[in-house]
Motif scaffolding. Structure first.
Motif, PDB file in Angstrom:
ATOM      1  N   VAL A 125       0.849  -1.190   0.000  1.00 50.34           N
ATOM      2  CA  VAL A 125       0.000   0.000   0.000  1.00 50.34           C
ATOM      3  C   VAL A 125       0.882   1.237   0.000  1.00 50.34           C
ATOM      4  N   ASN A 126       0.552   2.184  -0.848  1.00 49.70           N
ATOM      5  CA  ASN A 126       1.294   3.438  -0.956  1.00 49.70           C
ATOM      6  C   ASN A 126       0.998   4.321   0.260  1.00 49.70           C
ATOM      7  N   LEU A 127       2.024   4.676   1.022  1.00 48.61           N
ATOM      8  CA  LEU A 127       1.836   5.447   2.256  1.00 48.61           C
ATOM      9  C   LEU A 127       1.243   6.822   1.990  1.00 48.61           C
ATOM     10  N   TYR A 162      -5.929  -5.897   4.448  1.00 43.72           N
ATOM     11  CA  TYR A 162      -6.050  -6.941   3.426  1.00 43.72           C
ATOM     12  C   TYR A 162      -4.716  -7.205   2.728  1.00 43.72           C
ATOM     13  N   VAL A 163      -4.014  -6.147   2.364  1.00 44.85           N
ATOM     14  CA  VAL A 163      -2.735  -6.322   1.659  1.00 44.85           C
ATOM     15  C   VAL A 163      -1.714  -7.003   2.561  1.00 44.85           C
ATOM     16  N   ASP A 164      -1.663  -6.615   3.829  1.00 41.53           N
ATOM     17  CA  ASP A 164      -0.737  -7.259   4.770  1.00 41.53           C
ATOM     18  C   ASP A 164      -1.056  -8.745   4.913  1.00 41.53           C
ATOM     19  N   THR A 165      -2.346  -9.078   4.931  1.00 37.89           N
ATOM     20  CA  THR A 165      -2.763 -10.481   5.033  1.00 37.89           C
ATOM     21  C   THR A 165      -2.317 -11.258   3.806  1.00 37.89           C
ATOM     22  N   ILE A 166      -2.528 -10.679   2.628  1.00 41.21           N
ATOM     23  CA  ILE A 166      -2.121 -11.330   1.376  1.00 41.21           C
ATOM     24  C   ILE A 166      -0.613 -11.558   1.356  1.00 41.21           C
ATOM     25  N   CYS A 167       0.138 -10.538   1.747  1.00 37.77           N
ATOM     26  CA  CYS A 167       1.607 -10.647   1.732  1.00 37.77           C
ATOM     27  C   CYS A 167       2.120 -11.671   2.742  1.00 37.77           C
ATOM     28  N   SER A 168       1.336 -11.934   3.785  1.00 38.03           N
ATOM     29  CA  SER A 168       1.742 -12.926   4.784  1.00 38.03           C
ATOM     30  C   SER A 168       1.493 -14.353   4.296  1.00 38.03           C
ATOM     31  N   GLY A 169       0.806 -14.466   3.161  1.00 42.76           N
ATOM     32  CA  GLY A 169       0.493 -15.787   2.628  1.00 42.76           C
ATOM     33  C   GLY A 169      -0.840 -16.327   3.075  1.00 42.76           C
ATOM     34  N   ALA A 170      -1.566 -15.556   3.888  1.00 45.66           N
ATOM     35  CA  ALA A 170      -2.869 -16.006   4.368  1.00 45.66           C
ATOM     36  C   ALA A 170      -3.977 -15.549   3.424  1.00 45.66           C
ATOM     37  N   ILE A 171      -5.171 -16.075   3.635  1.00 45.23           N
ATOM     38  CA  ILE A 171      -6.332 -15.685   2.842  1.00 45.23           C
ATOM     39  C   ILE A 171      -7.074 -14.578   3.585  1.00 45.23           C
ATOM     40  N   PRO A 172      -7.343 -13.462   2.921  1.00 38.45           N
ATOM     41  CA  PRO A 172      -8.078 -12.386   3.588  1.00 38.45           C
ATOM     42  C   PRO A 172      -9.418 -12.873   4.123  1.00 38.45           C
ATOM     43  N   CYS A 173      -9.657 -12.615   5.384  1.00 38.86           N
ATOM     44  CA  CYS A 173     -10.908 -13.015   6.034  1.00 38.86           C
ATOM     45  C   CYS A 173     -11.655 -11.748   6.440  1.00 38.86           C
ATOM     46  N   MET A 174     -12.877 -11.606   5.952  1.00 38.82           N
ATOM     47  CA  MET A 174     -13.641 -10.390   6.217  1.00 38.82           C
ATOM     48  C   MET A 174     -13.909 -10.202   7.705  1.00 38.82           C
ATOM     49  N   GLU A 175     -14.192 -11.298   8.411  1.00 38.78           N
ATOM     50  CA  GLU A 175     -14.453 -11.207   9.849  1.00 38.78           C
ATOM     51  C   GLU A 175     -13.204 -10.759  10.598  1.00 38.78           C
ATOM     52  N   ASN A 176     -12.052 -11.357  10.271  1.00 37.82           N
ATOM     53  CA  ASN A 176     -10.806 -10.972  10.932  1.00 37.82           C
ATOM     54  C   ASN A 176     -10.441  -9.529  10.632  1.00 37.82           C
ATOM     55  N   ALA A 177     -10.671  -9.113   9.378  1.00 32.90           N
ATOM     56  CA  ALA A 177     -10.356  -7.742   8.993  1.00 32.90           C
ATOM     57  C   ALA A 177     -11.204  -6.756   9.790  1.00 32.90           C
ATOM     58  N   LEU A 213     -11.224   3.126   5.364  1.00 31.84           N
ATOM     59  CA  LEU A 213     -10.941   2.475   4.080  1.00 31.84           C
ATOM     60  C   LEU A 213      -9.437   2.247   3.920  1.00 31.84           C
ATOM     61  N   GLY A 214      -8.632   3.230   4.320  1.00 37.82           N
ATOM     62  CA  GLY A 214      -7.180   3.066   4.249  1.00 37.82           C
ATOM     63  C   GLY A 214      -6.699   1.930   5.129  1.00 37.82           C
ATOM     64  N   ASN A 215      -7.225   1.868   6.353  1.00 32.53           N
ATOM     65  CA  ASN A 215      -6.854   0.772   7.260  1.00 32.53           C
ATOM     66  C   ASN A 215      -7.307  -0.576   6.715  1.00 32.53           C
ATOM     67  N   LEU A 216      -8.474  -0.584   6.073  1.00 30.86           N
ATOM     68  CA  LEU A 216      -8.994  -1.815   5.489  1.00 30.86           C
ATOM     69  C   LEU A 216      -8.079  -2.307   4.370  1.00 30.86           C
ATOM     70  N   ALA A 217      -7.662  -1.386   3.496  1.00 30.32           N
ATOM     71  CA  ALA A 217      -6.759  -1.748   2.390  1.00 30.32           C
ATOM     72  C   ALA A 217      -5.443  -2.306   2.930  1.00 30.32           C
ATOM     73  N   LYS A 218      -4.903  -1.653   3.948  1.00 27.96           N
ATOM     74  CA  LYS A 218      -3.623  -2.110   4.516  1.00 27.96           C
ATOM     75  C   LYS A 218      -3.775  -3.475   5.186  1.00 27.96           C
TER      76      LYS A 218
END
Length: 620
Positions: free
Chosen positions: A18-20, A293-308, A286-291
Motif C-alpha cells: 500500500v502506498n503510504l 487486506y494487503v498485509d494479510t495477502i503478503c503474509s500468505g494467508a487468505i483475507p478473512c472479512m471477519e478478521n479484517a 478504508l485506508g486501514n482496510l486496504a492495509k
C-alpha cells in the motif's frame, strides 16, 4: 485530490504493498465514502469511465498502446456530486490479462481487492456478454479461494452463500456493443440482457457444470446487478487512441448518452461503503482496510472479512477512545475558568463535555461487543474529571490562601507587635478580624474553597483571640465566658458549613458518575437501535435476493438448486427474528453496568440504583 494516486502497487519483489502517501490522504477523510472500483481486461476503456465519474476529461491514464497502462490500483477521491458530506472514491485497477506481466496470481489479488474495498464493482468488457466474456471473468469463480467470510471455516460450510451479504453491487459495462437487444424477436432491456446471459442450463454433465459455474457465482455473489451496453465512442480507430483529447461533440451521441446514464446511476444508487453489521466506512477506515487486506495477502494467508473487521475495530475503537478523551480534555479547558464558584458549576461543564466525548466515541466505534473500549473511555474521563476537580480545589485554595494573607497582613503585624495585649485590646482585635473577613469575602472569584480557607484562618486565630481575651482587664470574667462561648459556637457553625460543602461536593461526584452511566447507556441504546435497523435492512436485502433467486430457479425447473436454498433462507429468517428481539440490546446495556462498577470508583455504592436506571432504558 486534483489527480489520481496509486493506492496499491507491486514492490521490487513483485509483492503487493500500500502506498503510504495514499494512506495519508485517506486518513484525512473523516466523511463516509462511496467506493467505485472498475476491473476488466486491459485496453477496454475502464479509465475513461472513471474520469467521467470524477467529472474530468483527464486523470486516470488511458494509454493508447497494446500494453496495460494502469499498474496496481489507482485512487481518486472527489466530493460526491449527489450525497452531501460524502466522498466518492474511484479505484481504477490494472488491466487484467496483460501478456507482458503474465501474472495470473497478481490478477487474482487485484480482482479480489477491488471486490473487498468497493461498494459498487464495475466489470468492463468488450463486445457482448457471451461465453467468451464469462470465461474472461473466470476470476469470479476463484473468489471462494481468495476470500473468507468467517475465521472459523466449520461455522460455514460454503462461504459463497454468505458473500451476497457483504459483496458490492455489480455493474457490467459492455463496450463497443453492436448487437440488437432482442430475445426470440422481442425487445429486452440491458438488465434483461444480462440476466438472460446468466441463465443456467439444465443438466449435470461436466460441460454444463463448467457452463453454469461462473454464472452461478455471479448470481450468488452479486444479487444486485445492473448492465450498461455502450456503443462505440468514435468511428475512427485513430480518434479512439486520443479520446481523452476529444471534445464531446466529436464523440458519438449514443455513447455520450449512455455514459451520462452510467454516471447518473452510480451517483444515485451506489451505496456508502459499509462493513459487516452496517458500520459506515470513512476514508480513514478504508485506508486501514486496504492495509489490513494487503498485509494479510503478503503474509500468505487468505483475507478473512471477519478478521479484517475485528482488526479494524480494535484500531478504530482505540482511536475513538483517544479522540473522545482528547475532546473532553480540550473542552474542559476551554469552557472552565478555574476556580469555579461551586462544585455544581464544574460538574455541569463536565457533564456537557462528557456527553460530547461519548457521542464522538459512539459515532466512530463499532463491534465493541464486550464494551471494554467504552468502559475505558468511562475510566479515563472519570480520572480526568477527578484531576480537574482536584485542580479546581487546589487553584481555589491557592487563591484563597493568598487573599487571606494579603487582607490579614495588618492584623498579623499588630498581633506580632503585641498591639492587642492591652485593656480593650480584645474588642479592637475582634473588629479588625471582622474587617479582614469582610475584605476577604468581598474579593471575587475565590472558588469552592473560600469558606474552608476562611474557616481554617479563623480557627487558627482562636488561640490568639483566647489569649487576648484573657489578658484584657476591662472585661469581667462572666463576659469573658460569654465571649468564649460565642466564639466556640461560631467555630462550630463554620465547621458545619464547610462539612456541608464537602458533603455536597461528594454528592456532586456521585451524581456525576450516575449521569455518566446514564449518558453512556442512553447513547449506546441509540447506537444499537441504529445498528439494529441497518442489520435488519441488510438481512432483508439478502433474504429478498435469495427469494428472488429461488423463484428464478424454480421458474427454470432447477428444483434441486431451489430447494437447497431453503436452508439458507430459513437461517436468514431466524437471524432476522433474533435481530428484531430486544433481548440482545438488554444484555449489552447490562454489560455497561458491569463495566461501570470497574470504570467508576464508588459506582458500586449505587448498586441498588443501577438496576433501576437500566430498567428505565430497557423499557423505553
Amino acid at each position: 485530490m486534483d489527480k489520481p494516486i496509486c493506492l496499491i502497487e507491486n514492490n521490487t519483489s513483485g509483492d503487493l504493498q500500500v502506498n503510504l502517501e495514499a494512506l495519508n490522504i485517506l486518513s484525512e477523510i473523516r466523511q463516509p465514502v462511496v467506493v467505485i472500483a472498475i476491473v476488466g481486461l486491459y485496453r477496454t476503456g475502464k479509465s475513461y469511465l472513471m474520469n467521467k465519474l470524477a467529472g474530468k476529461q483527464r486523470g486516470f491514464s488511458l494509454g493508447s498502446t497494446v500494453e496495460s497502462h494502469t499498474k496496481g490500483i489507482w485512487m481518486w477521491c472527489v466530493p460526491h456530486p449527489k450525497k452531501q458530506d460524502h466522498t466518492l472514491v474511484l479505484l481504477d485497477t490494472e488491466g487484467l490479462g496483460d501478456v507482458q506481466k503474465g501474472d495470473v496470481k497478481n490478477d487474482c489479488w487485484i480482482f479480489a481487492l477491488a471486490v473487498l474495498l468497493s461498494s459498487t464493482f464495475v466489470y468492463n468488457s468488450m463486445g457482448t456478454i457471451d461465453q467468451n466474456a464469462l470465461d474472461q471473468l473466470y476470476l469470479v469463480t476463484e473468489l471462494t479461494e481468495l476470500i473468507k467470510v468467517k475465521s472459523c471455516e466449520h461455522e460455514i460450510d460454503d462461504d459463497s452463500c454468505h458473500f451476497a451479504r457483504f459483496f458490492p453491487a455489480f455493474v457490467w459495462s459492455v463496450r463497443d456493443f453492436t448487437l440488437e437487444l432482442k430475445v426470440n424477436g422481442s425487445p429486452i432491456t440491458e438488465d434483461e440482457y444480462l440476466e438472460h446471459a446468466l441463465t443456467l442450463k439444465p443438466g449435470c454433465s461436466k460441460k454444463i457444470q463448467n457452463y453454469n459455474f461462473p454464472r452461478e457465482c455471479i448470481r450468488n455473489y452479486f444479487p444486485s446487478r445492473k448492465c450498461f451496453a455502450f456503443e462505440r465512442p468514435v468511428a475512427s480507430a485513430d480518434k479512439l487512441r486520443i479520446i481523452e483529447t476529444l471534445n464531446e461533440d466529436e464523440l458519438e451521441p449514443p455513447f455520450l448518452e449512455k455514459t451520462q446514464k452510467f454516471c447518473q446511476h452510480i451517483f444515485e444508487t451506489a451505496r456508502t461503503k459499509t462493513l459487516q453489521g452496517g458500520h459506515i466506512v470513512s476514508g480513514t477506515l478504508l485506508g486501514n482496510l486496504a492495509k489490513t487486506y494487503v498485509d494479510t495477502i503478503c503474509s500468505g494467508a487468505i483475507p478473512c472479512m471477519e478478521n479484517a473487521v475485528t482488526a479494524l475495530a480494535q484500531i478504530e475503537n482505540s482511536a475513538a477512545v483517544k479522540q473522545g478523551h482528547e475532546h473532553y480534555m480540550k473542552e474542559i479547558e476551554r469552557r472552565t475558568k478555574f476556580p469555579t464558584a461551586t462544585a455544581e458549576e464544574f460538574s455541569d461543564v463536565h457533564t456537557a463535555c462528557e456527553k460530547e466525548a461519548i457521542q464522538i466515541f459512539i459515532n466512530r466505534s463499532f463491534k465493541d461487543d464486550d464494551r471494554k473500549c467504552q468502559g475505558e473511555l468511562m475510566r479515563v474521563i472519570h480520572l480526568s474529571y477527578e484531576q480537574f476537580h482536584q485542580r479546581n480545589e487546589q487553584e481555589s485554595a491557592n487563591l484563597c490562601t493568598q487573599v487571606i494573607i494579603d487582607v490579614s497582613r495588618s492584623l498579623e503585624e499588630q498581633i506580632t507587635a503585641g498591639y492587642y495585649s492591652r485593656p480593650g485590646g480584645y474588642q479592637c482585635f475582634i473588629e479588625d478580624q471582622k474587617r479582614v473577613v469582610a475584605d476577604y469575602k468581598a474579593f471575587p472569584g475565590k472558588g469552592i474553597k473560600a469558606d474552608e480557607i476562611l474557616n481554617n484562618f479563623l480557627n487558627g486565630k482562636e488561640a490568639v483571640a483566647q489569649a487576648i481575651l484573657q489578658t484584657d482587664k476591662t472585661l469581667l470574667e462572666k463576659n469573658k465566658e460569654i465571649e468564649a462561648e460565642r466564639v466556640k459556637k461560631e467555630a462550630i457553625e463554620r465547621d458545619m458549613v464547610v462539612m456541608k460543602q464537602k458533603e455536597e461536593a461528594l454528592q456532586q461526584n456521585i451524581l456525576a458518575q450516575q449521569r455518566s452511566y446514564e449518558e453512556n447507556i442512553q447513547q449506546l441504546k441509540i447506537k444499537m437501535e441504529e445498528d439494529r435497523i441497518k442489520l435488519l435492512e441488510e438481512q432483508e436485502r439478502v433474504m429478498d435476493s435469495k427469494l428472488k433467486e429461488q423463484n428464478a430457479l424454480q421458474e427454470k425447473n432447477f428444483l434441486e438448486k431451489a430447494n437447497r436454498m431453503n436452508a439458507e433462507i430459513e437461517n436468514l429468517r431466524q437471524e432476522k427474528a433474533k435481530t428484531e428481539s430486544q433481548s440482545w440490546v438488554s444484555a449489552a446495556l447490562e454489560t455497561v453496568g458491569t463495566i461501570a462498577t470497574v470504570a467508576l470508583p464508588g459506582w458500586g455504592k449505587l448498586a441498588g440504583v443501577a438496576p433501576l436506571i437500566l430498567s428505565k432504558f430497557v423499557r423505553n
